[in-house]
Design an enzyme around this catalytic site. Structure first.
Site, PDB file in Angstrom:
ATOM      1  N   HIS A 179       2.407   0.520 -15.374  1.00 38.63           N
ATOM      2  CA  HIS A 179       2.908   1.898 -15.273  1.00 38.63           C
ATOM      3  C   HIS A 179       4.277   2.074 -15.929  1.00 38.63           C
ATOM      4  CE1 HIS A 179       5.530   0.578 -12.038  1.00 38.63           C
ATOM      5  NE2 HIS A 179       4.497   0.116 -11.369  1.00 38.63           N
TER       6      HIS A 179
ATOM      7  N   ASP B 120       8.118 -12.487 -12.116  1.00 39.64           N
ATOM      8  CA  ASP B 120       7.583 -12.485 -13.488  1.00 39.64           C
ATOM      9  C   ASP B 120       8.620 -12.988 -14.494  1.00 39.64           C
ATOM     10  OD1 ASP B 120       9.094 -10.189 -13.088  1.00 39.64           O
ATOM     11  OD2 ASP B 120       7.642  -8.823 -13.990  1.00 39.64           O
TER      12      ASP B 120
ATOM     13  N   ASP C 118      -1.174  -4.952  -7.175  1.00 37.38           N
ATOM     14  CA  ASP C 118      -2.173  -4.116  -6.486  1.00 37.38           C
ATOM     15  C   ASP C 118      -2.161  -2.668  -6.972  1.00 37.38           C
ATOM     16  OD1 ASP C 118       0.176  -3.291  -5.349  1.00 37.38           O
ATOM     17  OD2 ASP C 118      -0.344  -3.836  -3.298  1.00 37.38           O
ATOM     18  N   ASP C 119      -1.326  -2.366  -7.972  1.00 32.31           N
ATOM     19  CA  ASP C 119      -1.421  -1.048  -8.614  1.00 32.31           C
ATOM     20  C   ASP C 119      -1.995  -1.194 -10.031  1.00 32.31           C
ATOM     21  OD1 ASP C 119       0.832  -2.273  -9.632  1.00 32.31           O
ATOM     22  OD2 ASP C 119       2.199  -0.611  -9.195  1.00 32.31           O
TER      23      ASP C 119
ATOM     24  N   ARG D  91      -3.288   1.269  -1.512  1.00 33.69           N
ATOM     25  CA  ARG D  91      -3.690   0.669  -2.793  1.00 33.69           C
ATOM     26  C   ARG D  91      -4.942  -0.205  -2.708  1.00 33.69           C
ATOM     27  NH1 ARG D  91       2.009  -1.283  -5.598  1.00 33.69           N
ATOM     28  NH2 ARG D  91       3.031   0.756  -5.627  1.00 33.69           N
TER      29      ARG D  91
HETATM   30  N1  UDP Z   1       4.986  -6.017  -3.196  1.00 31.80           N
HETATM   31  C1  UDP Z   1       5.061  -6.986  -2.223  1.00 31.80           C
HETATM   32  N2  UDP Z   1       5.909  -6.802  -1.161  1.00 31.80           N
HETATM   33  C2  UDP Z   1       6.672  -5.692  -1.041  1.00 31.80           C
HETATM   34  C3  UDP Z   1       6.598  -4.707  -2.048  1.00 31.80           C
HETATM   35  C4  UDP Z   1       5.750  -4.914  -3.127  1.00 31.80           C
HETATM   36  O1  UDP Z   1       4.365  -7.991  -2.303  1.00 31.80           O
HETATM   37  O2  UDP Z   1       7.406  -5.565  -0.080  1.00 31.80           O
HETATM   38  C5  UDP Z   1       4.059  -6.219  -4.311  1.00 31.80           C
HETATM   39  C6  UDP Z   1       3.147  -5.033  -4.511  1.00 31.80           C
HETATM   40  O3  UDP Z   1       2.024  -5.131  -3.680  1.00 31.80           O
HETATM   41  C7  UDP Z   1       2.829  -5.126  -5.976  1.00 31.80           C
HETATM   42  C8  UDP Z   1       4.088  -5.752  -6.577  1.00 31.80           C
HETATM   43  O4  UDP Z   1       4.777  -6.358  -5.499  1.00 31.80           O
HETATM   44  O5  UDP Z   1       1.711  -5.958  -6.219  1.00 31.80           O
HETATM   45  C9  UDP Z   1       4.971  -4.729  -7.262  1.00 31.80           C
HETATM   46  O6  UDP Z   1       5.316  -3.731  -6.343  1.00 31.80           O
HETATM   47  P1  UDP Z   1       5.413  -2.195  -6.738  1.00 31.80           P
HETATM   48  O7  UDP Z   1       4.255  -1.820  -7.601  1.00 31.80           O
HETATM   49  O8  UDP Z   1       5.570  -1.427  -5.469  1.00 31.80           O
HETATM   50  O9  UDP Z   1       6.784  -2.072  -7.508  1.00 31.80           O
HETATM   51  P2  UDP Z   1       7.168  -2.244  -9.045  1.00 31.80           P
HETATM   52  O10 UDP Z   1       7.645  -3.660  -9.157  1.00 31.80           O
HETATM   53  O11 UDP Z   1       5.982  -1.953  -9.880  1.00 31.80           O
HETATM   54  O12 UDP Z   1       8.252  -1.254  -9.231  1.00 31.80           O
HETATM   55 MN    MN Z   2       4.064  -1.290  -9.596  1.00 30.49          MN
END
Ligand code: UDP
Ligand code: MN
Length: 277
Positions: free
Chosen positions: A211, A187, A102-103, A29
């Site tokens: 997303h 959050d 970071d996404d 990423r």
């Molecule tokens: N992240 C982190 N540590 C982890 C996994 C994820 O800091 O072990 C961060 C990741 O870099 C991103 C955010 O948490 O900025 C959300 O992660 P992700 O997009 O994988 O999952 P989502 O919450 O969107 O399902």
């Molecule tokens: Mn994500």
């Protein structure tokens, strides 16, 4: 209230942009961000990670911060990073704290122009709600509370005035105790502090995207107006790709579409010349 005349003088310099990242994503990423929107906000953007990487440290001119938080996708560990992001913002003296994942792709000029509509000396919590209803948490032995929050994956911004009011509750690592108290991700805990404890409501800013939405539904002629974008991409799952629909590089070379999106917005970047027309 919104006063257009007040803050026309807000510039990129006034914004602290923090990006939560992790050792798990430093290869998949981070490079896309460093190649694209980071280049437009090098001085203002800071990465909060859990690893030391001399290459990235060099590429960001020292803007990678190793939080030494555990690197797992657990509420506690994400809160650990957010807590440190927030403390760095307080120390920075900037007028706006904007968090992204970071996404996310962040459209820097648009972030600035939207923030110009709001006064950082008043209390503002700007973001996108992940659900259109309040969430509830159990707090201090079964007291159930309802409040709203801005989804972290779309990005959110907090004015300095509001961030200072959060300080007795959240600064110096105290934010981690809040997370643990409600057993919720970072959050949600930010929303809890602002909406429930400080009684400030979120202002929905529809230009933030994650997303959790269908990215391809954003029309091409509206992309320039958006602040943030998301992507979701799982290797070997052809149908779970969720990305902005924008012409440019091949889907294979640019699965997140962030390189193509960047060239759509800023075609003068050198690497955009490689797009085959
Ligand atoms: N992240 C982190 N540590 C982890 C996994 C994820 O800091 O072990 C961060 C990741 O870099 C991103 C955010 O948490 O900025 C959300 O992660 P992700 O997009 O994988 O999952 P989502 O919450 O969107 O399902
Ligand atoms: Mn994500």
């Amino acid at each position: 209230s919104i006063d257009d005349s007040v803050n026309k003088n807000i510039t990129l310099e006034d914004i602290f942009i923090s990006v939560k990242t992790s050792r798990h994503y430093q290869a998949s990423r981070l490079p896309v961000i460093l190649k694209t929107w980071f280049q437009l906000a090098k001085e203002q953007t800071w990465f909060f990670t859990d690893v030391d990487n001399p290459l990235h440290q060099n590429q960001t001119n020292g803007h990678m911060i190793n939080t030494h938080c555990p690197s797992f996708h657990q509420p506690k560990h994400l809160c650990c990073k957010t807590s440190i992001e927030y403390d760095h913002f307080l120390d920075s003296g900037k007028k706006w704290f904007c968090h992204f994942d970071d996404d996310n792709y962040v459209n820097i000029p648009r972030l600035v122009s939207v923030l110009q509509r709001y006064d950082h000396r008043l209390d503002w919590y700007l973001g996108r709600q992940s659900v259109n209803r309040p969430v509830y948490v159990n707090y201090q032995k079964k007291k159930i509370l309802y409040f709203r929050f801005g989804t972290g994956g779309a990005g959110y911004c907090i004015s300095r005035s509001l961030a200072l009011k959060m300080s007795p509750i959240a600064s110096g690592g105290r934010f981690m105790s809040v997370c643990e108290g409600i057993r919720m991700p970072d959050d949600v805990a930010i929303g809890f502090v602002i909406e429930q404890l400080l009684k400030v409501n979120i202002t929905e800013v529809p230009e933030f995207h994650s997303h959790l939405e269908q990215m391809k539904l954003l029309p091409l002629n509206k992309l320039r107006d958006q602040i943030s974008f998301g992507f979701f991409w799982k290797k070997n799952y052809k149908d779970t790709v969720n990305a902005v629909n924008v012409p440019g590089f091949s889907a294979r070379y640019d699965p997140t579409r962030f390189l193509s999106l960047h060239c759509f917005l800023f075609p003068y970047f050198q690497f955009c010349k490689l797009i085959r027309r």
